[in-house]
Structure formats: structure tokens, C-alpha cells
Scaffold this motif. Structure first.
Motif, PDB file in Angstrom:
ATOM      1  N   ARG A 200       4.593  -3.496  -2.584  1.00  0.00           N
ATOM      2  CA  ARG A 200       3.856  -2.440  -1.893  1.00  0.00           C
ATOM      3  C   ARG A 200       2.355  -2.553  -2.146  1.00  0.00           C
ATOM      4  N   CYS A 201       1.966  -2.946  -3.354  1.00  0.00           N
ATOM      5  CA  CYS A 201       0.546  -3.053  -3.690  1.00  0.00           C
ATOM      6  C   CYS A 201      -0.068  -4.334  -3.122  1.00  0.00           C
ATOM      7  N   ARG A 202       0.689  -5.435  -3.161  1.00  0.00           N
ATOM      8  CA  ARG A 202       0.154  -6.708  -2.685  1.00  0.00           C
ATOM      9  C   ARG A 202       0.157  -6.800  -1.161  1.00  0.00           C
ATOM     10  N   GLN A 203       1.143  -6.186  -0.523  1.00  0.00           N
ATOM     11  CA  GLN A 203       1.239  -6.214   0.933  1.00  0.00           C
ATOM     12  C   GLN A 203       1.123  -4.780   1.448  1.00  0.00           C
ATOM     13  N   ARG A 204      -0.064  -4.241   1.330  1.00  0.00           N
ATOM     14  CA  ARG A 204      -0.282  -2.844   1.685  1.00  0.00           C
ATOM     15  C   ARG A 204      -0.014  -2.580   3.163  1.00  0.00           C
ATOM     16  N   TYR A 205      -0.219  -3.584   3.993  1.00  0.00           N
ATOM     17  CA  TYR A 205       0.025  -3.410   5.422  1.00  0.00           C
ATOM     18  C   TYR A 205       1.505  -3.154   5.695  1.00  0.00           C
ATOM     19  N   VAL A 206       2.401  -3.838   4.956  1.00  0.00           N
ATOM     20  CA  VAL A 206       3.833  -3.599   5.110  1.00  0.00           C
ATOM     21  C   VAL A 206       4.185  -2.214   4.579  1.00  0.00           C
ATOM     22  N   ASP A 207       3.553  -1.823   3.489  1.00  0.00           N
ATOM     23  CA  ASP A 207       3.780  -0.494   2.915  1.00  0.00           C
ATOM     24  C   ASP A 207       3.412   0.589   3.924  1.00  0.00           C
ATOM     25  N   LEU A 208       2.322   0.402   4.640  1.00  0.00           N
ATOM     26  CA  LEU A 208       1.895   1.384   5.643  1.00  0.00           C
ATOM     27  C   LEU A 208       2.878   1.456   6.802  1.00  0.00           C
ATOM     28  N   ILE A 209       3.448   0.301   7.170  1.00  0.00           N
ATOM     29  CA  ILE A 209       4.410   0.293   8.275  1.00  0.00           C
ATOM     30  C   ILE A 209       5.694   1.020   7.884  1.00  0.00           C
ATOM     31  N   MET A 210       6.216   0.700   6.694  1.00  0.00           N
ATOM     32  CA  MET A 210       7.515   1.216   6.280  1.00  0.00           C
ATOM     33  C   MET A 210       7.441   2.609   5.670  1.00  0.00           C
ATOM     34  N   ASN A 211       6.305   2.974   5.112  1.00  0.00           N
ATOM     35  CA  ASN A 211       6.141   4.286   4.472  1.00  0.00           C
ATOM     36  C   ASN A 211       4.930   4.993   5.065  1.00  0.00           C
ATOM     37  N   PRO A 212       5.089   5.615   6.224  1.00  0.00           N
ATOM     38  CA  PRO A 212       3.942   6.243   6.901  1.00  0.00           C
ATOM     39  C   PRO A 212       3.227   7.293   6.062  1.00  0.00           C
ATOM     40  N   ASP A 213       3.921   7.896   5.083  1.00  0.00           N
ATOM     41  CA  ASP A 213       3.271   8.908   4.252  1.00  0.00           C
ATOM     42  C   ASP A 213       2.129   8.322   3.432  1.00  0.00           C
ATOM     43  N   VAL A 214       2.173   7.013   3.178  1.00  0.00           N
ATOM     44  CA  VAL A 214       1.107   6.373   2.408  1.00  0.00           C
ATOM     45  C   VAL A 214      -0.214   6.464   3.154  1.00  0.00           C
ATOM     46  N   LYS A 215      -0.153   6.520   4.475  1.00  0.00           N
ATOM     47  CA  LYS A 215      -1.370   6.595   5.284  1.00  0.00           C
ATOM     48  C   LYS A 215      -2.208   7.803   4.905  1.00  0.00           C
ATOM     49  N   ARG A 216      -1.559   8.865   4.459  1.00  0.00           N
ATOM     50  CA  ARG A 216      -2.281  10.093   4.098  1.00  0.00           C
ATOM     51  C   ARG A 216      -3.295   9.823   2.992  1.00  0.00           C
ATOM     52  N   ASN A 217      -2.943   8.959   2.034  1.00  0.00           N
ATOM     53  CA  ASN A 217      -3.873   8.637   0.953  1.00  0.00           C
ATOM     54  C   ASN A 217      -5.134   7.974   1.486  1.00  0.00           C
ATOM     55  N   PHE A 218      -4.970   7.067   2.453  1.00  0.00           N
ATOM     56  CA  PHE A 218      -6.127   6.395   3.034  1.00  0.00           C
ATOM     57  C   PHE A 218      -6.996   7.381   3.807  1.00  0.00           C
ATOM     58  N   VAL A 219      -6.353   8.287   4.539  1.00  0.00           N
ATOM     59  CA  VAL A 219      -7.094   9.272   5.328  1.00  0.00           C
ATOM     60  C   VAL A 219      -7.884  10.201   4.413  1.00  0.00           C
ATOM     61  N   ILE A 220      -7.233  10.687   3.349  1.00  0.00           N
ATOM     62  CA  ILE A 220      -7.904  11.596   2.414  1.00  0.00           C
ATOM     63  C   ILE A 220      -9.088  10.912   1.750  1.00  0.00           C
ATOM     64  N   ARG A 221      -8.891   9.651   1.331  1.00  0.00           N
ATOM     65  CA  ARG A 221      -9.982   8.918   0.686  1.00  0.00           C
ATOM     66  C   ARG A 221     -11.172   8.774   1.627  1.00  0.00           C
TER      67      ARG A 221
END
Length: 300
Positions: free
Chosen positions: A161-182
Motif C-alpha cells: 500500500r505504501c510503495r504502490q500508493r496508486y493501487v491503494d487509492l484504486i482499491m481503498n477509496p477512503d485513502v483519498k480523504r487523507n490526500f484531500v485533507i492534506r
């Protein structure tokens, strides 16, 4: 009877290399047919999935255009249901032979999970109450050549998840919230500082000395000058030099590189906010170029 059952050959799942080859063969076939998806560089979108769901009552029966990634497909003979994920969420697609035609449905069935498509259709609700898009046309915009993690287990490995953040964003849409908040937080900090008369500056990332703080630096080599240089471990010294030069209020949202420990929540390159007032560090929001009344509390 049991012997016959045991003697039946077990179907092996295709290996990763076989899956990759299948997808590349599909892309080659599309190019031979003159339907290279990578040639299409524009698809106009009128709505997003969350907007359609929020405004369904007024948008029911209305024509829309949206684009996103196919996350699942469920075939039912002459119709296929699919989940489309765009930048705002997910929505169900209903692709029926009567609406798109036999050739278009056959082509859609060959699409893989992960492909990016553009859809033009009509907003409606299924018999089960699911807000969906009844597709009129489906355009393949990008072919996914790598399979996504399977749906049941998802992407759970922390290192992946950390090395392939793009895959993490695809499979776990909730992670996008962290990027938006930042992003919103950094914008707020800039607005806060700008509104108080501070000027954002950029200071050198490479230095001939490692100063401004006590930390182990990253070392690199400048080929033209033939000297070793250090990636900055602090913005302290350059900002003070600007103050000496007459810029009373400056700040920098700058990357700091410290060659120290790391984990899944901390990387050696960190982004920090630094601002200066006069010749001292201020961690509150001064309203003048001298020490503000709250500095004493801030420095405790």
C-alpha cells in the motif's frame, strides 16, 4: 462415484504472466481493428457519480456523460451490470444489447476489470432500487494491462500500500480523504500566512554545508562543480538571510531531507512550514514585524 470425482482434473488458475499476456493480446487485437484506446485523448464529462446519486430525483431520465474505472462486471446474457468508479465515488452501469447493440455489448464483455471507460447514458433506478446509468454508448479510454488485487481480500499488505500508493487509492477509496485533507490544510496555511502579510519564498535544496539543525543529511555530488553537496535538513539559515536582506515576513512550505529513521507513517523527506518574524522563530500568528504578545506562550 467417489473415484470418478477424484479423477477429475483440477482447473488451475492462470498465473500472473498468463493474465498479463491475455491483456496485451486484447490490446493488440484492438489496435489491429483500428480501435487503439490510447489514441483517444479527450472525453467530455458532464456529471460525476456522487452528483447523480445526490440529485437523482431531478436527474432521473436525464442524459449524462461520465468516465471512470471498471471495478466489477456481472453478466446476465443479453445485459451486463458493472460498477464504475470515478473521482467522486461509484455508480452502477447497465449495458443492454437493446440499447448499445450486439457488437458493442460483445466488445464490452471483453473489457477487463481496471479498464477506464467513458459512458453516455440515462439515469434510472433498477427494480432493486439501485441508482444506475443505462448505457447508450461505452467508449474504451484506457486499457489496464495489470490486474487489480482480487475483490474479496482487497489490498491489505502495508508495504504494498505504501510503495504502490496508486493501487491503494484504486482499491481503498477512503485513502483519498487523507490526500484531500492534506491539500486543503496546506492551502489553508498559505491563505493564513498570506492574509497576514507574509510572503512565500523558495530557498535552495542543495547546500555546500549541512546547517540549521542537528541531523544526518543526504549527500550528493555536483558533477559540474565537482563537489559534494548536502540536501537541506532545515530552512533556518536561508530564511534568516532573507530577513537580514530586508524581507521582514517570509515563510516556506519546503521539503526537509533528513537521513534518519523511517516507518509507514514517516519518511525521511518531510514537509514543514517555517516562518520568521524579526530575528526569532514564531510559532503563532504575529500581526506585526516584531514579537507578538503571544510569543512568550508559544515559546514555552
Amino acid at each position: 462415484m467417489s473415484d470418478q470425482t477424484n479423477n477429475q482434473p483440477v482447473q488451475e488458475e492462470p498465473s500472473l504472466s498468463e493474465l498479463l499476456q491475455v491483456r496485451r493480446d486484447k490490446l493488440a487485437a484492438l489496435r489491429e481493428q483500428g480501435q487503439d484506446p490510447f489514441v483517444i485523448t479527450r472525453f467530455d464529462v458532464t456529471h460525476h457519480s456522487d452528483e447523480i446519486k445526490e440529485r437523482f430525483e431531478e436527474m432521473e431520465g436525464q442524459g449524462v456523460r461520465l468516465a471512470g474505472r471498471l471495478m466489477s462486471k456481472r453478466g446476465m446474457g443479453k445485459a451486463v451490470f458493472s460498477d464504475l468508479q470515478d473521482g467522486a465515488g461509484r455508480i452502477q452501469l447497465y449495458v443492454r444489447i437493446d440499447d448499445v447493440g450486439e457488437a458493442a455489448l460483445a466488445a464490452f464483455k471483453k473489457y477487463d476489470i481496471g479498464d477506464i471507460v467513458g459512458v453516455e447514458g440515462e439515469v434510472f433506478r433498477t427494480k432493486r432500487g439501485e441508482i444506475s446509468i443505462k448505457a447508450k454508448t461505452v467508449t474504451l479510454l484506457s486499457k489496464s494491462l495489470l490486474p487489480l488485487p482480487e475483490k474479496f481480500h482487497g489490498l491489505t499488505d502495508v508495504e504494498t500500500r505504501c510503495r504502490q500508493r496508486y493501487v491503494d487509492l484504486i482499491m481503498n477509496p477512503d485513502v483519498k480523504r487523507n490526500f484531500v485533507i492534506r491539500s486543503q490544510f496546506i492551502k489553508h496555511v498559505r491563505d493564513f500566512m498570506d492574509a497576514r502579510g507574509y510572503m512565500e519564498v523558495e530557498t535552495p535544496v542543495l547546500n555546500t554545508i549541512s546547517g540549521g539543525a542537528t541531523a544526518r543529511p543526504f549527500i550528493t555530488h555536483h558533477n559540474t562543480l565537482d563537489i559534494d553537496m548536502y540536501m537541506r535538513i532545515a530552512t533556518e539559515l536561508p530564511l534568516k538571510r532573507l530577513i537580514v536582506g530586508g524581507l521582514e515576513r517570509v515563510y516556506e512550505m519546503g521539503r526537509i531531507f533528513r537521513n534518519e529513521g523511517m516507518d509507514n507513517r514517516h519518511n525521511p523527506d518531510r514537509e514543514r512550514k517555517t516562518r520568521r518574524t524579526g530575528s526569532r522563530t514564531s510559532r503563532c500568528s504575529p500581526t506585526a514585524s516584531t514579537m507578538c504578545s503571544r510569543d512568550r506562550e508559544c515559546s514555552k
